[in-house]
Write a protein that holds these residues in place. Structure first.
Motif, PDB file in Angstrom:
ATOM      1  N   LYS A   1     -12.299   4.593  -5.344  1.00 49.91           N
ATOM      2  CA  LYS A   1     -11.931   4.639  -6.532  1.00 49.91           C
ATOM      3  C   LYS A   1     -10.762   6.057  -6.143  1.00 49.91           C
ATOM      4  CE  LYS A   1     -12.709   5.915 -11.036  1.00 49.91           C
ATOM      5  NZ  LYS A   1     -13.887   6.240 -11.962  1.00 49.91           N
TER       6      LYS A   1
ATOM      7  N   LEU B   1      -7.648   4.919  -4.649  1.00 52.33           N
ATOM      8  CA  LEU B   1      -6.914   4.216  -5.432  1.00 52.33           C
ATOM      9  C   LEU B   1      -5.920   4.961  -6.305  1.00 52.33           C
ATOM     10  CD1 LEU B   1      -6.624   0.980  -6.296  1.00 52.33           C
ATOM     11  CD2 LEU B   1      -8.216   1.204  -7.903  1.00 52.33           C
TER      12      LEU B   1
ATOM     13  N   VAL C   1     -14.776  -0.543  -7.277  1.00 51.70           N
ATOM     14  CA  VAL C   1     -13.439  -1.148  -6.853  1.00 51.70           C
ATOM     15  C   VAL C   1     -13.631  -2.482  -6.200  1.00 51.70           C
ATOM     16  CG1 VAL C   1     -11.054  -0.528  -5.713  1.00 51.70           C
ATOM     17  CG2 VAL C   1     -12.214   1.375  -7.068  1.00 51.70           C
ATOM     18  N   THR C   2     -13.019  -3.476  -6.702  1.00 45.86           N
ATOM     19  CA  THR C   2     -13.148  -4.733  -5.939  1.00 45.86           C
ATOM     20  C   THR C   2     -11.590  -4.945  -5.282  1.00 45.86           C
ATOM     21  OG1 THR C   2     -12.661  -6.124  -7.844  1.00 45.86           O
ATOM     22  CG2 THR C   2     -14.820  -5.733  -7.321  1.00 45.86           C
ATOM     23  N   GLY C   3     -11.704  -6.153  -4.409  1.00 48.28           N
ATOM     24  CA  GLY C   3     -10.520  -6.470  -3.756  1.00 48.28           C
ATOM     25  C   GLY C   3      -9.558  -6.905  -4.918  1.00 48.28           C
ATOM     26  N   ARG C   4      -9.904  -7.629  -5.899  1.00 47.76           N
ATOM     27  CA  ARG C   4      -9.168  -8.183  -6.916  1.00 47.76           C
ATOM     28  C   ARG C   4      -8.525  -7.070  -7.802  1.00 47.76           C
ATOM     29  NH1 ARG C   4     -11.154 -12.921 -10.893  1.00 47.76           N
ATOM     30  NH2 ARG C   4     -10.925 -13.910  -9.128  1.00 47.76           N
TER      31      ARG C   4
ATOM     32  N   LEU D   1      -7.872  -4.006  -6.558  1.00 46.35           N
ATOM     33  CA  LEU D   1      -6.606  -3.496  -5.722  1.00 46.35           C
ATOM     34  C   LEU D   1      -5.608  -4.359  -5.811  1.00 46.35           C
ATOM     35  CD1 LEU D   1      -8.410  -2.467  -2.150  1.00 46.35           C
ATOM     36  CD2 LEU D   1      -7.880  -1.104  -4.094  1.00 46.35           C
ATOM     37  N   LEU D   2      -5.709  -5.504  -5.644  1.00 46.54           N
ATOM     38  CA  LEU D   2      -4.270  -6.367  -5.629  1.00 46.54           C
ATOM     39  C   LEU D   2      -3.821  -6.299  -7.044  1.00 46.54           C
ATOM     40  CD1 LEU D   2      -5.541  -9.689  -4.072  1.00 46.54           C
ATOM     41  CD2 LEU D   2      -4.273  -7.860  -2.883  1.00 46.54           C
TER      42      LEU D   2
ATOM     43  N   LEU E   1      -1.912  -3.214  -7.051  1.00 48.77           N
ATOM     44  CA  LEU E   1      -0.408  -2.824  -6.528  1.00 48.77           C
ATOM     45  C   LEU E   1       0.399  -3.769  -7.153  1.00 48.77           C
ATOM     46  CD1 LEU E   1      -1.732  -3.653  -2.823  1.00 48.77           C
ATOM     47  CD2 LEU E   1      -0.237  -1.721  -3.667  1.00 48.77           C
TER      48      LEU E   1
END
Lengths: 206, 206, 206, 206
Positions: free
Chosen positions: C6, C9, C73-76, C78-79, C82
């Motif tokens: 996090k 991020l 924090v999940t991959g989703r 993160l995406l 972005l």
């Protein structure tokens, strides 16, 4: 509280150095043609970018090592750090002027002068940190007589006037000093040992 | 949770201030010639860069000291901080206009107005922090009557109209205010003592 | 380990948002003249800079509040983050096009479309965080029916076509949405109470 | 002490990557006209911006995952990281050259070469981290035979010469590799499960 102060000092320095290293690439202007020969005039710009990238990278890495040893941040350290960032911030300009003019005399002299000023400012920051932490501090012991630091300063001072008679030698010295710091130790084995060791507060200065 | 909020407030401010201080150097355009005389027209641009670098450096350093005293971040502090960053973000423009026009009247007036707005925004941020932490907070006690802050505001307000009759005096005042904050105290000894002391939450504002 | 994730991020988002908010100022090109009338053509550029600065500032501040509530924090996430940064990164371009052309129809339409895309991307990030933390998470409860979020989306969708008939009304709506988020609550008292309260994980979205 | 070193490594990398991803948008120059057709020539610039944004975003995200597994930072890791940042820093130039020339042969070849160099540098950084942490480290086990990494390198090496005969196929391969990393796994279900899982130190490399 002091750790916090150090944290922001590092964060701000990281930010400024990250921007310096990245805006230098903006000097490599996108050419209008689409042939390899259109890239050719960019070669000196590219080479001076590589040299400056290596220098700024070494400064960041050594700044990182040196700040590691800092226990408390004083006003003098803050000022000395801003002073170093000021000279580093002139590297993109000096790099651009040297690169666009294919390493002719005066831009190369200016480049050397900015490198000399950066090295001097780094030395002052080192002094400020040692002054705040005493002669028995990790940094003071790691620096010792600081032969490499003094050698760099002397080499820059030699290279700057050499631009007028043997510009290639002068340029070679700039590259040499970078390499001298890039390969952190003369004895290759120890150097490679260092490469794989978790870093301690050892002193490095370009 | 609040420490986190403060961390991001500092990180974001550090990022913006680091970019402001670095993009100002982009105003020093690489000249086409390769003689010293080709650098000469850049001298005022360079000098205004130095002045603004010192100002932004002082703001960063004092922002750093002031945020040190913050225990919890309120919405008002967030807004006041963004407001300060807005005015600081106009410094590169004002610096470029003043430097490229060799310190003629109106660009110097605008530069003074941006400095005045920055100082006002800093004062508002200080108020917001004191408001959130009470009149007995570290910052409130450190600020006290804030003589230096008020003196800066008055000096800027004096300097701005002075540009029309004695532009050099006005410029001198801009430099003077910077020096006044650079040397953090009148009494040199105390000042140097401060330089070597780990910084506490004392108040500093350009 | 997740706190670390996090942290990065937030740090990366802070960096990108700090750069977006600062490079917009580069669109305000230093004029060649030195009279006030030379600044006049810059007025629409300046006003669109102010509007976009406020928008990016609100996005940063709300992003900051929303990330506060993130536990892992999940991959989703993160995406989705972005994706939001992508649309925010187009704001400087849209701002420049609108400002340089004095708010004529099509640039203002594009500006509205970028604002709509940013709001949509923010909504998707919010969904991704709620999806990862469950319907009883702090964020899910704080968002509730998300009336303000939906109202913004509807207002943008109204404003975009309005540019063709009543461009000033459309521009007014862009300003209105910014104000709606700037003043975080309708009831002024509650709003001011919020301003002075340490921020919790409450939801805010432009 | 080592955590600190890692923290600054991440912060510096975040800063550089954040700047790289954001200055690419500066290549999308504000057009002079105000019609949709004035935006049309910007379409290839925009598309190459999207492609590079996705690439840099994937690199940041994977760098983030990989650094997660680092326990101690060695000199070799520092150098390998700077090396990766160097190649990433050339992406804005390669993107601009390719976008402004509507994806003609040589700029697309150069773009592919920069992507190849980035992937190689990423692979070297991965090697350096595994070298420092041993064959049983989290990263070493997560990477395994690194099929995806090798596949990317092979695809880039195929695509670069393909530009001379079937430029669209080459471009398609660049997009394919990006998608291959964007959708982190072939089996969609597992992929979506990954998206919603707190990220561990699993290996990802474009």
């Amino acid at each position: 509280m002091n750790a916090m102060g150090k944290g922001r000092l590092e964060a701000f320095s990281d930010g400024v150095i990250a921007i310096i290293i990245t805006i230098m690439v903006l000097e490599i202007k996108v050419p209008h043609g689409t042939q390899w020969r259109d890239l050719l005039p960019l070669l000196p710009v590219f080479l001076s970018y590589v040299l400056s990238f290596v220098y700024v990278g070494i400064y960041w890495s050594n700044h990182h090592h040196m700040l590691h040893t800092v226990q408390h941040v004083t006003g003098r350290i803050l000022l000395a750090n801003l002073h170093l960032l000021f000279w580093l911030s002139l590297l993109p300009f000096a790099t651009g002027w040297m690169g666009e003019n294919h390493f002719v005399v005066l831009p190369s002299v200016l480049y050397g002068m900015v490198l000399l000023a950066c090295a001097g400012a780094y030395w002052m920051l080192q002094k400020a940190i040692i002054h705040a932490h005493g002669p028995d501090s990790t940094l003071a012991r790691a620096v010792g007589k600081d032969r490499k630091g003094w050698l760099s300063l002397i080499l820059y001072m030699l290279a700057i006037p050499l631009n007028f008679s043997w510009p290639r030698v002068a340029l070679g010295i700039y590259v040499l000093v970078a390499l001298m710091w890039f390969i952190p130790d003369r004895r290759i084995e120890r150097s490679f040992a260092w490469l794989d060791k978790p870093h301690s507060g050892e002193k490095d200065q370009p």
